[in-house]
Design an enzyme around this catalytic site. Structure first.
Site, PDB file in Angstrom:
ATOM      1  N   ALA A 324       0.780  -1.232   0.000  1.00 28.39           N
ATOM      2  CA  ALA A 324       0.000   0.000   0.000  1.00 28.39           C
ATOM      3  C   ALA A 324       0.813   1.285   0.000  1.00 28.39           C
ATOM      4  O   ALA A 324       0.302   2.324  -0.418  1.00 28.39           O
ATOM      5  CB  ALA A 324      -0.946   0.004   1.206  1.00 28.39           C
ATOM      6  N   ALA A 325       2.033   1.270   0.532  1.00 26.32           N
ATOM      7  CA  ALA A 325       2.790   2.519   0.658  1.00 26.32           C
ATOM      8  C   ALA A 325       3.023   3.154  -0.708  1.00 26.32           C
ATOM      9  O   ALA A 325       3.238   2.445  -1.691  1.00 26.32           O
ATOM     10  CB  ALA A 325       4.121   2.256   1.351  1.00 26.32           C
ATOM     11  N   PRO A 326       2.942   4.495  -0.804  1.00 29.19           N
ATOM     12  CA  PRO A 326       2.754   5.452   0.279  1.00 29.19           C
ATOM     13  C   PRO A 326       1.303   5.769   0.601  1.00 29.19           C
ATOM     14  O   PRO A 326       1.018   6.663   1.383  1.00 29.19           O
ATOM     15  CB  PRO A 326       3.444   6.699  -0.248  1.00 29.19           C
ATOM     16  N   ASP A 347       2.084  -3.004   4.471  1.00 26.96           N
ATOM     17  CA  ASP A 347       3.397  -2.871   3.850  1.00 26.96           C
ATOM     18  C   ASP A 347       4.405  -3.479   4.798  1.00 26.96           C
ATOM     19  O   ASP A 347       4.210  -3.467   6.016  1.00 26.96           O
ATOM     20  CB  ASP A 347       3.734  -1.403   3.568  1.00 26.96           C
ATOM     21  N   ASP A 374       4.517  -8.393   5.519  1.00 23.03           N
ATOM     22  CA  ASP A 374       5.086  -8.771   4.226  1.00 23.03           C
ATOM     23  C   ASP A 374       3.976  -9.400   3.394  1.00 23.03           C
ATOM     24  O   ASP A 374       3.335 -10.363   3.821  1.00 23.03           O
ATOM     25  CB  ASP A 374       6.222  -9.757   4.440  1.00 23.03           C
ATOM     26  N   CYS A 536       3.928  -0.589 -12.665  1.00 20.67           N
ATOM     27  CA  CYS A 536       4.363   0.599 -13.395  1.00 20.67           C
ATOM     28  C   CYS A 536       5.581   0.261 -14.246  1.00 20.67           C
ATOM     29  O   CYS A 536       6.605   0.943 -14.208  1.00 20.67           O
ATOM     30  CB  CYS A 536       4.665   1.754 -12.434  1.00 20.67           C
TER      31      CYS A 536
END
Length: 620
Positions: A324-326, A347, A374, A536
């Site tokens: 999930a971060a950030p 995270d 994790d 990405c």
């Protein structure tokens, strides 16, 4: 969905269009003192991508990656404000700061810039005749100006802010006298709008004093004799500015702008933090959103927004964001749910979980629950799936900086460091009687260690505060929807000045890691639930190949249509490697059910991939 894609394409192109700037001829400008980088790849990786995309297409992709998108994409927190209100506020701010006039002096370092639109002609694929017709029909509906609202149904909470570039920079007398070379990562941040901070400075001309105007160029890795890559520059090197300079040719076509020195040359290499060069004339002009409308807006790439929207979260559901971060997609999901339900964000990094907490609090969201976990261990092996443990850092967090593909922050990559105090802390009762003014020797190794610590954020034992709970995992079938925005090779992020660090083996390792995470996601999603997978990267081995693995391994999974669907189709077929390994991608009919965002495409986004799966009955 085709209409929606056409509409967004038209919106972006019209929004970024420039009113017939006067473009100088290539021969009228110095090819050296311009921005015209060539992205270097590992030869085997380049061959692989050429097979996947075709030589011409991959050349366009590679070129597009070296430039930032010429607009910023902002997600409005609709629980705190509205798009119209944000547009009015941003327009006023940009008018006050002078950022609304971005249409001057477009450079032709890139020979493919269209004189009418300011966009690269090669960015537009040849099979967009229907898109063009749709664009003509919708021109009257598109807003003009430096700030515009997205016209796609359902995405009206997205606002575009126009930038511009590449620009021609007149370096004047700085050609042979005052120059600074910055690290590649610093240069990539500057291209997105950041200043040059002290840790990013690699080399500088002699006799530079505070207030001098200096040219700024980038140090990009070059192939070495040992087959590896390196910049060959020792930090603190003196630049001569002449052809006899050892690093003269390495700066060719890599000048990213001009600025005013905020400290002398000696100060740049003595200080541990601070602004070294205040950039006043940039190749790409993108407005900064640092401390702007905090809580009302979030700077986020368009494909990342689409990924959260494709999950289609509903009020009252229980949703998991696995990496999930950030917190960009986490907060986007919570807002789409109207802050009703539960979004579990995990995270494996303690400090990244603190970042998610800070962002959720900043945006006034209450439905987000965070855990340190994790993602490879997300499924509980026992019944105590919600057993948690508090870490030892209990004080309130005083501020965390956010950075990821979700947040192309213009100030994040300052590479801030913290000065080392002359008086060290007591160790085992020793040195406690030293006075404050006593000078203590600090080794260079200790300084470098401190710099790395501050770049990466404080570790668990040095955390600046905040409470984080450990989780031992969750029960199978315990979530209505799961988002896996997987850690990846990030080869779609832009601007990027170097890509040679990735090898065929490292790309395969990324894919193996992602499959293991996806296996966890499948177990956690309930029958009838939804899994959205995104990356990405432009690597089909981490995108289409993951979809093939998912559909072949789990017969109860099926691809689902995404809304909105504005990305292009996925890649069909596969690739056989010299070692005999065969990588399979999509089959006919599946390509239109995924979204692939092409960096060289008309939407001018980062490279991104989204696949949405419906979880059927797991019986048998």
């Amino acid at each position: 969905m085709k209409k929606a894609r056409d509409l967004l394409q038209t919106s972006c192109r019209r929004f970024l269009s420039l009113p017939n700037p006067k473009i100088p001829k290539m021969e009228d400008m110095s090819e050296r003192y311009c921005y015209n980088p060539i992205l270097r790849w590992n030869p085997q990786v380049e061959e692989y991508f050429v097979k996947a995309y075709g030589a011409d297409h991959f050349s366009r992709v590679s070129d597009a990656l070296t430039h930032p998108s010429c607009y910023s994409c902002i997600r409005v927190n609709t629980l705190q404000s509205t798009s119209d209100a944000v547009i009015q506020k941003l327009a006023a701010i940009m008018n006050d700061t002078g950022h609304d006039n971005t249409n001057d002096n477009i450079s032709k370092c890139d020979a493919n810039v269209d004189a009418d639109t300011g966009l690269k002609q090669t960015n537009v694929p040849q099979n967009l005749n229907d898109w063009s017709k749709m664009a003509e029909a919708l021109k009257e509906d598109i807003q003009t100006g430096p700030v515009s609202k997205c016209q796609i149904p359902g995405l009206d909470y997205v606002v575009f802010v126009k930038g511009s570039g590449p620009h021609t920079i007149d370096y004047g007398h700085t050609h042979t006298s005052k120059e600074v070379i910055v690290s590649r990562k610093c240069a990539e941040a500057v291209l997105r709008g950041a200043q040059v901070y002290v840790p990013g400075v690699m080399a500088c001309s002699a006799h530079v004093e505070k207030g001098d105007m200096i040219a700024v160029s980038a140090a990009v890795e070059q192939p070495g004799l040992d087959g590896g890559w390196g910049i060959g520059i020792t930090r603190g090197s003196v630049l001569q500015g002449l052809e006899t300079d050892a690093y003269y040719m390495e700066r060719n076509g890599l000048y990213i702008g001009q600025g005013r020195a905020m400290m002398s040359r000696a100060g740049m290499f003595r200080a541990l933090e601070g602004v070294a060069v205040d950039m006043s004339n940039r190749v790409f002009k993108l407005p900064s959103f640092h401390d702007v409308l905090e809580g009302e807006i979030f700077l986020q790439n368009l494909p990342s927004i689409v990924a959260a929207h494709a999950l289609d979260p509903q009020k009252g559901e229980r949703i998991l964001d696995m990496c999930a971060a950030p917190g960009g997609k986490t907060t986007a999901i919570a807002i789409l749910m109207k802050d009703e339900g539960e979004v579990v964000a995990v995270d494996r990094s303690h400090n990244k979980v603190l970042v998610i907490q800070k962002l959720a609090a900043e945006m006034g969201l209450n439905c987000i629950t965070t855990y340190k976990l994790d993602a490879l261990k997300a499924v509980s092996q026992r019944n105590d799936s919600y057993t948690t443990t508090d870490l030892g850092c209990n004080e309130k967090n005083n501020g965390v900086t956010i950075q990821s593909s979700d947040t192309p922050s213009l100030h994040v990559e300052r590479e801030l460091t913290e000065g080392m105090n002359a008086d060290k802390s007591c160790e085992n009762g020793r040195n406690c009687n030293k006075t404050v003014n006593e000078r203590t020797y600090v080794s260079k190794a200790e300084i470098r260690k401190n710099i790395r610590r501050m770049r990466n954020g404080p570790g668990r034992n040095q955390c600046s505060g905040g409470r984080v709970q450990n989780s031992k995992g969750f029960s199978p079938h315990s979530f209505d929807r799961v988002l896996l925005d997987a850690p990846c090779s990030a080869l779609g992020l832009r601007p990027r000045l170097f890509a040679g660090e990735e090898t065929i083996q490292s790309l395969r390792n990324h894919a193996k890691y992602q499959r293991r995470m996806f296996d966890q996601a499948v177990q956690l999603a309930r029958p009838g639930g939804v899994i959205v997978y995104s990356t990405c990267t432009i690597n089909p081995g981490e995108n289409e190949a993951l979809v093939r693995y998912a559909l072949d391994t789990y017969k109860f999974l099926s691809l689902a249509q995404q809304h909105p669907s504005i990305g292009g189709p996925g890649l069909l077929g596969g690739c056989e490697f010299p070692d005999g390994y065969i990588e399979e991608w999509l089959r006919p009919g599946e390509e239109k059910l995924v979204q692939r965002f092409d960096p060289s495409g008309p939407l001018d986004t980062i490279g991104f991939f989204i696949a949405k799966f419906i979880v059927g009955s797991k019986d048998g």
